[in-house]
Design a protein around this motif. Sequence first.
Motif, PDB file in Angstrom:
ATOM      1  N   SER A   1      -4.985  -1.963   5.293  1.00 58.00           N
ATOM      2  CA  SER A   1      -4.661  -0.890   4.346  1.00 58.00           C
ATOM      3  C   SER A   1      -5.885  -0.137   3.850  1.00 58.00           C
ATOM      4  O   SER A   1      -5.744   0.865   3.152  1.00 58.00           O
ATOM      5  CB  SER A   1      -3.881  -1.459   3.144  1.00 58.00           C
ATOM      6  OG  SER A   1      -2.517  -1.623   3.478  1.00 58.00           O
TER       7      SER A   1
ATOM      8  N   LEU B   1      -7.489  -2.049  -2.683  1.00 63.51           N
ATOM      9  CA  LEU B   1      -6.065  -2.258  -2.927  1.00 63.51           C
ATOM     10  C   LEU B   1      -5.826  -2.394  -4.425  1.00 63.51           C
ATOM     11  O   LEU B   1      -6.669  -2.921  -5.155  1.00 63.51           O
ATOM     12  CB  LEU B   1      -5.588  -3.527  -2.224  1.00 63.51           C
ATOM     13  CG  LEU B   1      -5.793  -3.616  -0.710  1.00 63.51           C
ATOM     14  CD1 LEU B   1      -5.269  -4.948  -0.203  1.00 63.51           C
ATOM     15  CD2 LEU B   1      -5.120  -2.463   0.001  1.00 63.51           C
TER      16      LEU B   1
ATOM     17  N   TRP C   1      -0.546  -2.185  -2.786  1.00 62.17           N
ATOM     18  CA  TRP C   1      -0.843  -1.135  -1.810  1.00 62.17           C
ATOM     19  C   TRP C   1      -2.236  -0.556  -2.043  1.00 62.17           C
ATOM     20  O   TRP C   1      -2.865  -0.801  -3.068  1.00 62.17           O
ATOM     21  CB  TRP C   1       0.183  -0.009  -1.920  1.00 62.17           C
ATOM     22  CG  TRP C   1       1.596  -0.400  -1.637  1.00 62.17           C
ATOM     23  CD1 TRP C   1       2.635  -0.418  -2.517  1.00 62.17           C
ATOM     24  CD2 TRP C   1       2.143  -0.827  -0.383  1.00 62.17           C
ATOM     25  NE1 TRP C   1       3.799  -0.815  -1.905  1.00 62.17           N
ATOM     26  CE2 TRP C   1       3.525  -1.075  -0.584  1.00 62.17           C
ATOM     27  CE3 TRP C   1       1.603  -1.018   0.890  1.00 62.17           C
ATOM     28  CZ2 TRP C   1       4.363  -1.502   0.442  1.00 62.17           C
ATOM     29  CZ3 TRP C   1       2.440  -1.441   1.922  1.00 62.17           C
ATOM     30  CH2 TRP C   1       3.791  -1.678   1.690  1.00 62.17           C
TER      31      TRP C   1
ATOM     32  N   ASP D   1       4.489  -4.110   3.830  1.00 62.01           N
ATOM     33  CA  ASP D   1       3.496  -4.744   2.983  1.00 62.01           C
ATOM     34  C   ASP D   1       2.118  -4.272   3.440  1.00 62.01           C
ATOM     35  O   ASP D   1       2.005  -3.547   4.429  1.00 62.01           O
ATOM     36  CB  ASP D   1       3.613  -6.273   3.030  1.00 62.01           C
ATOM     37  CG  ASP D   1       3.582  -6.825   4.450  1.00 62.01           C
ATOM     38  OD1 ASP D   1       2.753  -6.338   5.258  1.00 62.01           O
ATOM     39  OD2 ASP D   1       4.373  -7.714   4.772  1.00 62.01           O
ATOM     40  N   PRO D   2       1.044  -4.643   2.723  1.00 60.50           N
ATOM     41  CA  PRO D   2      -0.288  -4.138   3.088  1.00 60.50           C
ATOM     42  C   PRO D   2      -0.765  -4.535   4.480  1.00 60.50           C
ATOM     43  O   PRO D   2      -1.716  -3.955   4.988  1.00 60.50           O
ATOM     44  CB  PRO D   2      -1.200  -4.744   2.005  1.00 60.50           C
ATOM     45  CG  PRO D   2      -0.303  -4.979   0.842  1.00 60.50           C
ATOM     46  CD  PRO D   2       1.007  -5.371   1.437  1.00 60.50           C
TER      47      PRO D   2
ATOM     48  N   ARG E   1       0.782  -1.375   6.966  1.00 60.51           N
ATOM     49  CA  ARG E   1       0.604   0.060   6.718  1.00 60.51           C
ATOM     50  C   ARG E   1      -0.878   0.426   6.700  1.00 60.51           C
ATOM     51  O   ARG E   1      -1.678  -0.188   5.993  1.00 60.51           O
ATOM     52  CB  ARG E   1       1.231   0.463   5.372  1.00 60.51           C
ATOM     53  CG  ARG E   1       2.724   0.151   5.257  1.00 60.51           C
ATOM     54  CD  ARG E   1       3.554   1.024   6.188  1.00 60.51           C
ATOM     55  NE  ARG E   1       4.981   0.818   5.991  1.00 60.51           N
ATOM     56  CZ  ARG E   1       5.734   0.045   6.765  1.00 60.51           C
ATOM     57  NH1 ARG E   1       5.190  -0.597   7.783  1.00 60.51           N
ATOM     58  NH2 ARG E   1       7.029  -0.086   6.524  1.00 60.51           N
TER      59      ARG E   1
ATOM     60  N   TYR F   1      -1.616   6.351   4.339  1.00 61.95           N
ATOM     61  CA  TYR F   1      -1.189   6.485   2.939  1.00 61.95           C
ATOM     62  C   TYR F   1      -1.224   7.958   2.526  1.00 61.95           C
ATOM     63  O   TYR F   1      -2.226   8.646   2.732  1.00 61.95           O
ATOM     64  CB  TYR F   1      -2.109   5.686   2.008  1.00 61.95           C
ATOM     65  CG  TYR F   1      -1.840   4.199   2.003  1.00 61.95           C
ATOM     66  CD1 TYR F   1      -1.115   3.600   0.975  1.00 61.95           C
ATOM     67  CD2 TYR F   1      -2.292   3.393   3.044  1.00 61.95           C
ATOM     68  CE1 TYR F   1      -0.861   2.232   0.977  1.00 61.95           C
ATOM     69  CE2 TYR F   1      -2.046   2.032   3.058  1.00 61.95           C
ATOM     70  CZ  TYR F   1      -1.334   1.454   2.019  1.00 61.95           C
ATOM     71  OH  TYR F   1      -1.080   0.108   2.024  1.00 61.95           O
TER      72      TYR F   1
ATOM     73  N   ASN G   1      -0.625   4.128  -3.767  1.00 65.98           N
ATOM     74  CA  ASN G   1       0.694   3.497  -3.809  1.00 65.98           C
ATOM     75  C   ASN G   1       1.747   4.227  -2.982  1.00 65.98           C
ATOM     76  O   ASN G   1       2.938   4.092  -3.237  1.00 65.98           O
ATOM     77  CB  ASN G   1       1.192   3.397  -5.264  1.00 65.98           C
ATOM     78  CG  ASN G   1       0.965   2.017  -5.857  1.00 65.98           C
ATOM     79  OD1 ASN G   1       0.869   1.028  -5.138  1.00 65.98           O
ATOM     80  ND2 ASN G   1       0.872   1.955  -7.173  1.00 65.98           N
TER      81      ASN G   1
ATOM     82  N   PRO H   1       2.417   4.284   0.780  1.00 64.80           N
ATOM     83  CA  PRO H   1       2.266   3.987   2.207  1.00 64.80           C
ATOM     84  C   PRO H   1       3.211   4.844   3.043  1.00 64.80           C
ATOM     85  O   PRO H   1       4.316   5.178   2.611  1.00 64.80           O
ATOM     86  CB  PRO H   1       2.634   2.505   2.299  1.00 64.80           C
ATOM     87  CG  PRO H   1       3.547   2.273   1.130  1.00 64.80           C
ATOM     88  CD  PRO H   1       3.037   3.173   0.031  1.00 64.80           C
TER      89      PRO H   1
END
Length: 438
Positions: A102, A110, A125, A163-164, A167, A170, A174, A176
């Motif tokens: 991520s 994150l 995220w 979930d992280p 993905r 972005y 927050n 994704p």
Amino acid sequence: MLNHSRREFLKQTGISAAALPFILNLPSLAFANSAQRKQRVLFMFSPNGTVLNEFWPEKLGKDFDFKRILKPLEPWKDQMLVLKGVSNKVRGDGDSHMRGMSCVLTGKELFPGNIQGGSHTPAGWASGISIDQEITNFFQQHEATRTRFGSLEFGVCVTERADPWTRMSYDGPNKPVAPIEDPYQMFNRMYGNVRDQAAVQSILDDLSTDLNKVRSLVSNEDRHLIDDHADLVRDMERDMKAAAEQKLAHDPPEFEVGVPIANDHMPEISKMQTDLLVNSFANDMARVATLQYTKSVGNAKMKWLGIEEGHHTLSHEPDANAEAQEKLTKINVWFAEQLAYLVTRLAETPEPGGEGSLLDNTQIVWTNELGKGNSHTLDNIPWVLLGGGSNFKTGRSLKYNNTPHNRLHMALAHSVGHNIETFGNPSLCKGGPLDDLA
């Protein structure tokens, strides 16, 4: 709108409007093809790090060599850059796989959250926009570079989980962006005719009216949610209009019907998604795309290579396990072969309305969430750049000194005219865009 030099030429010569199209395209006047060329950026992801001694060239500069993993890309050596020493320096919450996935395109920490990973702290995220969406937004702000979709996100056997670990793209903190892993679904998005379009439009009209009625009756917090929903409705309306007006330079690819979206069919899905991606570029539906193979901690079983173990499971084996290292090498060669197919398709497709091929105007960036699987290091991420979309000086292998990958993303943005001063975590941008590329 004519530029200054053209205006001066017309003023001095006094040519008529009827002769204008012909005169301005005479090569000797240097006005021919003066329109800005199309530039595209494509990020390809494969997981679990690489096999170091089968990936990194021994030599630097123009005379770099090809180890087994990069060997499928050797025909395009003159259009390649291999970057060693460009690292993901983002720290904070989450395990290395989570931050690797991520943060690889966001370059930013994150958020705190309740998603537990590995032995590290839980996380949420990413807290910033990814570079693919940053460049997309820049393109979409200008009429000359605006496209129907802006960007398209392709997946190959990603997973239904969100979930992280899954993905990398972005749209903001927050936010994704989920890749579409079903090529039939992507085909319908790109080419499908909206059934009973009048009825759908009527529903959207009613929904817009209802949202406006409710907006004045709710709190400021809820009003933001309503505004976000209204933006989604407007996006759907624009997409419907664009689909109705779309004229294709290349016909859609023809697919076999009924290919299961499952592990054992990854090769077929990969080809289908790649063909769709190339077609989207050829028809100027988007100038930014991502192609994501599985996910961080991806455990695909590549039985078509004679490998029964999962990819992530193998990546945890020690370097002394020669059998595991050989299987990991075969897996990474397969990913390189998928990239080679993509490059071939781009290279053989002429640039519609322009010069050269799609590859000449596309910057491909192949990356990973880790440098090496069993150590979970975020240093020395394997970065391979291919194509002519960024005007970088290609045909070289370069080595940096543990340089934050934020600076690479800045260089990519600058190469398309988006001269951002920082990207992601500002403290990781010292020194500006990555040097030695242009």
